[in-house]
Design a protein around this motif. Structure first.
Motif, mmCIF file in Angstrom:
data_model
loop_
_atom_site.group_PDB
_atom_site.id
_atom_site.type_symbol
_atom_site.label_atom_id
_atom_site.label_comp_id
_atom_site.label_asym_id
_atom_site.label_seq_id
_atom_site.Cartn_x
_atom_site.Cartn_y
_atom_site.Cartn_z
ATOM 1 N N ALA A 110 0.595 40.768 5.464
ATOM 2 C CA ALA A 110 1.313 40.492 4.456
ATOM 3 C C ALA A 110 1.944 41.729 3.690
ATOM 4 O O ALA A 110 1.362 42.825 4.009
ATOM 5 C CB ALA A 110 0.682 39.843 3.399
ATOM 6 N N ASP A 145 -2.448 37.243 -1.493
ATOM 7 C CA ASP A 145 -2.386 38.537 -0.531
ATOM 8 C C ASP A 145 -2.537 39.656 -1.072
ATOM 9 O O ASP A 145 -3.029 40.277 -0.540
ATOM 10 C CB ASP A 145 -0.605 38.344 0.000
ATOM 11 C CG ASP A 145 -0.363 37.022 0.909
ATOM 12 O OD1 ASP A 145 -1.466 36.728 1.572
ATOM 13 O OD2 ASP A 145 0.750 36.759 0.872
ATOM 14 N N PRO A 265 11.952 36.803 -1.047
ATOM 15 C CA PRO A 265 11.003 35.680 -1.360
ATOM 16 C C PRO A 265 10.305 36.234 -2.664
ATOM 17 O O PRO A 265 9.677 37.406 -2.602
ATOM 18 C CB PRO A 265 10.300 35.510 -0.074
ATOM 19 C CG PRO A 265 10.384 36.463 0.862
ATOM 20 C CD PRO A 265 11.568 37.394 0.359
ATOM 21 N N THR A 266 10.551 35.726 -3.753
ATOM 22 C CA THR A 266 9.891 36.299 -4.885
ATOM 23 C C THR A 266 8.933 35.404 -5.597
ATOM 24 O O THR A 266 8.910 34.187 -5.821
ATOM 25 C CB THR A 266 11.316 36.634 -5.955
ATOM 26 O OG1 THR A 266 11.889 37.594 -5.199
ATOM 27 C CG2 THR A 266 10.791 37.213 -7.331
ATOM 28 N N ASN A 268 5.914 37.664 -8.504
ATOM 29 C CA ASN A 268 6.061 38.420 -9.565
ATOM 30 C C ASN A 268 7.062 39.276 -9.642
ATOM 31 O O ASN A 268 6.970 40.083 -10.591
ATOM 32 C CB ASN A 268 4.458 39.256 -9.449
ATOM 33 C CG ASN A 268 3.661 38.855 -10.573
ATOM 34 O OD1 ASN A 268 4.014 38.436 -11.662
ATOM 35 N ND2 ASN A 268 2.341 39.056 -10.473
ATOM 36 N N PHE A 269 7.873 39.199 -8.821
ATOM 37 C CA PHE A 269 9.406 39.862 -9.121
ATOM 38 C C PHE A 269 9.028 41.468 -8.982
ATOM 39 O O PHE A 269 9.932 42.366 -9.220
ATOM 40 C CB PHE A 269 9.967 39.804 -10.512
ATOM 41 C CG PHE A 269 11.509 40.167 -10.402
ATOM 42 C CD1 PHE A 269 12.324 39.123 -10.336
ATOM 43 C CD2 PHE A 269 11.929 41.248 -11.175
ATOM 44 C CE1 PHE A 269 13.342 39.084 -10.152
ATOM 45 C CE2 PHE A 269 13.165 41.277 -11.002
ATOM 46 C CZ PHE A 269 14.121 40.421 -10.993
ATOM 47 N N GLY A 270 8.107 41.832 -8.120
ATOM 48 C CA GLY A 270 7.800 43.224 -7.768
ATOM 49 C C GLY A 270 8.768 43.823 -6.502
ATOM 50 O O GLY A 270 9.216 44.880 -6.637
ATOM 51 N N ASN A 271 8.668 42.860 -5.534
ATOM 52 C CA ASN A 271 9.248 43.599 -4.402
ATOM 53 C C ASN A 271 10.698 43.577 -4.576
ATOM 54 O O ASN A 271 11.445 44.737 -4.345
ATOM 55 C CB ASN A 271 9.055 42.341 -3.460
ATOM 56 C CG ASN A 271 9.370 42.621 -1.762
ATOM 57 O OD1 ASN A 271 10.007 43.641 -1.531
ATOM 58 N ND2 ASN A 271 9.025 41.808 -0.732
ATOM 59 N N SER A 320 1.787 32.259 -2.405
ATOM 60 C CA SER A 320 2.044 33.527 -3.033
ATOM 61 C C SER A 320 3.251 33.723 -3.965
ATOM 62 O O SER A 320 3.350 34.612 -4.657
ATOM 63 C CB SER A 320 2.165 34.560 -1.867
ATOM 64 O OG SER A 320 0.963 34.585 -1.114
ATOM 65 N N MET A 321 3.932 32.452 -4.028
ATOM 66 C CA MET A 321 5.144 32.517 -5.057
ATOM 67 C C MET A 321 4.912 31.336 -5.844
ATOM 68 O O MET A 321 5.783 31.238 -6.745
ATOM 69 C CB MET A 321 6.462 32.378 -4.107
ATOM 70 C CG MET A 321 6.688 33.687 -3.225
ATOM 71 S SD MET A 321 7.590 33.105 -1.739
ATOM 72 C CE MET A 321 9.341 32.464 -2.650
ATOM 73 N N HIS A 398 6.821 31.749 3.233
ATOM 74 C CA HIS A 398 7.577 32.553 2.237
ATOM 75 C C HIS A 398 8.895 32.955 2.751
ATOM 76 O O HIS A 398 9.894 32.739 1.957
ATOM 77 C CB HIS A 398 6.536 33.731 1.874
ATOM 78 C CG HIS A 398 5.170 33.307 1.425
ATOM 79 N ND1 HIS A 398 4.311 32.769 2.196
ATOM 80 C CD2 HIS A 398 4.557 33.152 0.098
ATOM 81 C CE1 HIS A 398 3.099 32.406 1.414
ATOM 82 N NE2 HIS A 398 3.469 32.644 0.281
ATOM 83 N N THR A 424 7.843 38.333 4.539
ATOM 84 C CA THR A 424 6.608 38.887 3.609
ATOM 85 C C THR A 424 5.318 38.667 4.139
ATOM 86 O O THR A 424 4.193 38.935 3.715
ATOM 87 C CB THR A 424 6.816 38.561 2.088
ATOM 88 O OG1 THR A 424 6.885 37.069 2.179
ATOM 89 C CG2 THR A 424 7.895 39.040 1.453
ATOM 90 N N ALA A 425 5.436 37.594 5.181
ATOM 91 C CA ALA A 425 3.865 37.456 5.766
ATOM 92 C C ALA A 425 4.172 37.024 7.286
ATOM 93 O O ALA A 425 5.213 36.469 7.643
ATOM 94 C CB ALA A 425 3.213 36.301 5.241
#
Ligand SMILES: *Cc1c(COP(=O)(O)O)cnc(C)c1O
Length: 496
Positions: A110, A145, A265-266, A268-271, A320-321, A398, A424-425
């Motif tokens: 991931a 993940d 694909p969001t 926690n808004f980190g990516n 994960s989202m 995702h 993302t995965a």
């Protein structure tokens, strides 16, 4: 002069990069942000001659200014090695109208591997630089993940222990199995009766407990975080945005300075925030499209300016989202408010107390780089099926959320800019859901047989991470209530 980092909630809280990485969260509860975003200082042609590691060095050295060249190169070399199944590290695949940036070629298949392969090294180096002799306790909440990627990154790293909490019924069977079979005498994995937000709030509360921190200190421990609230998670993610752009340029797919879109694909808004930082550094990005699943709190935010978590938490096929409190949005709020720490602190207080806040029109104008979209579970299944039927490409749920959002965006706006969908995965991580979309006929109930079927259908080799699970022993069996998370930590560390 060093680039300093300050808290989104209090400018007086200023630290160096290595201190920010060590601390994770600022003491006032805010997140560390760089005081300015450095500009890319290499030309596109110069960057086109670098491989992933070379590019990572050029970008990270601009942010991690208190690390020496030797330290930084060591961290990068230790991270992006043969744990990844391709030397490209982050390959692009052209499928239909878009490119898929595959960020799942690392140890746990991931995208969290992109940052969590390097974070332990950045953290250990930071401890050494700051003469910290305490044992570092990595405390992490995971929607599936992060947990495994952090466990894999920190397992048997001297001077650290890692404690991962995950929502007991909120992760996929493979995700859970990956975590509870983790080896390493310094690893701890605990299921929580609750959803991801309960789990994340529990971890934040432990971090913010001053009394506990004092007791920890007396016993020679200190907490740090492997979640994307840690700036050390975020910065390494900028690299793959630049790498994708540079690769497209090198291959003649885009011309110099041509603007491209990223669809992310969001949760926690980190990516996607790393994409925003890449754009702020000067990377020619048109839109950053924020794709949500049915927990579409971010879509609503970008369309109305109101962030409101007071709604039903939906368990989807893209776990994960499944998040209603996107921690890293705080960083964007801070930037969009013109770095107004008091204002940001006020909004976050409102979020904590009322579950809701509203931003000003001016702030919305400052967030025009972003656009929100969302996909239902049936949209997700449909795009997985369609993409497989038309192109033979199999993607995970995702990534499919982003693919659906992009298709809708393209149809509605007729924007034909080159577009990169962040993948993302690996589909292997969510075999059952993916097979339901692409396979006609019965689906085996056994994980491994599902993976074998996936191998046949996708034409991609079964990843090592899946093969290893077959005979892996379950080593972690603890489960606790959300209000007992701190007690579990105290027991592990024997500081009751
Ligand atoms: C963590 C994760 C996301 C969400 O990323 P954020 O940085 O939290 O927005 C999306 N997809 C997968 C597979 C993930 O593991």
């Amino acid at each position: 002069m060093n680039l300093m980092y300050s808290s989104t909630r209090n400018h007086n809280s200023r630290v160096t990069a290595s201190q920010a990485i060590l601390q994770g969260l600022s003491r006032d509860g805010g997140l560390y942000v760089p005081e300015r975003i450095p500009a890319l200082n290499k030309t596109l042609d110069e960057m086109a001659r670098l491989d992933y590691k070379g590019l990572a060095y050029e970008i990270l050295k601009l942010f991690l200014t208190d690390y020496t060249e030797e330290e930084l190169k060591y961290c990068i070399e230790s991270a992006y090695d043969d744990k990844f199944d391709t030397p490209v590290i982050a390959p692009l695949s052209r499928v239909g109208h878009a490119y898929y940036l595959e960020l799942f070629h690392g140890a746990t298949i991931a995208f969290k591997d992109m940052a969590l392969s390097i974070l332990p090294h950045l953290l250990k180096t930071a401890a050494k630089k700051n003469n910290i002799n305490d044992e570092i306790i990595i405390l992490t909440a995971t929607s599936g993940d992060t947990g495994k990627a952090a466990l894999a990154g920190f397992a048997d790293v001297k001077g650290t222990q890692i404690i991962v909490f995950y929502p007991k019924n909120g992760v996929s069977p493979i995700q859970e199995k990956q975590m509870v079979t983790q080896k390493g005498s310094n690893t701890h994995v605990i299921g929580v009766h609750g959803n991801f937000d309960d789990t994340q709030s529990g971890v934040k509360a432990i971090f913010n407990n001053r009394e506990l921190a004092d007791r920890m200190k007396e016993n020679g421990y200190r907490f740090s975080s492997a979640n994307s609230i840690n700036i050390g998670r975020l910065l390494p993610q900028i690299v793959y945005y630049v790498h994708a752009y540079v690769s497209l340029y090198r291959d003649g797919r885009i011309s110099k300075d041509e603007k491209i879109n990223f669809v992310v694909p969001t949760g926690n808004f980190g990516n996607i925030l790393a994409g925003y930082y890449a754009k702020s550094m000067g990377l020619p990005i048109n839109k950053l499209i924020c794709a949500s699943n049915e927990n579409k709190v971010l879509f609503d935010f970008f369309t109305t300016g109101i962030y409101d978590r007071n709604r039903e938490f939906i368990l989807t096929t893209s776990p994960s989202m499944d998040i209603l409190i996107s921690s890293n949005l705080e960083r964007l709020i801070y930037h969009a408010s013109g770095k107004d720490d008091a204002w940001t602190a006020g909004l976050m207080k409102s979020l904590a107390e009322k579950g809701r806040y509203e931003v000003t029109q001016k702030m919305r104008d400052n967030m025009q780089d972003f656009l929100g979209g969302y996909a239902s579970m049936s949209d997700t299944q449909e795009i997985i099926r369609k993409t497989y039927t038309e192109h033979g490409y199999v993607m995970d749920p995702h990534t499919a959320v982003a693919a659906h959002v992009y298709e809708k965006y393209r149809n509605e706006t007729k924007d034909c800019s080159q577009t990169v969908i962040i993948s993302t995965a690996s589909p292997y991580k969510f075999s059952e859901c993916v097979l339901e979309a692409v396979h006609v006929g019965g689906i085996p109930s056994d994980d491994y047989e599902q993976a074998a079927l996936m191998e046949k259908i996708s034409g991609t080799g079964m990843p090592r991470a899946i093969k290893e699970l077959r005979n892996a022993q379950i080593l972690h069996k603890k489960v606790c209530k959300a209000d007992k998370m701190q007690a579990e930590v105290e027991e592990i560390l024997k500081i009751i």
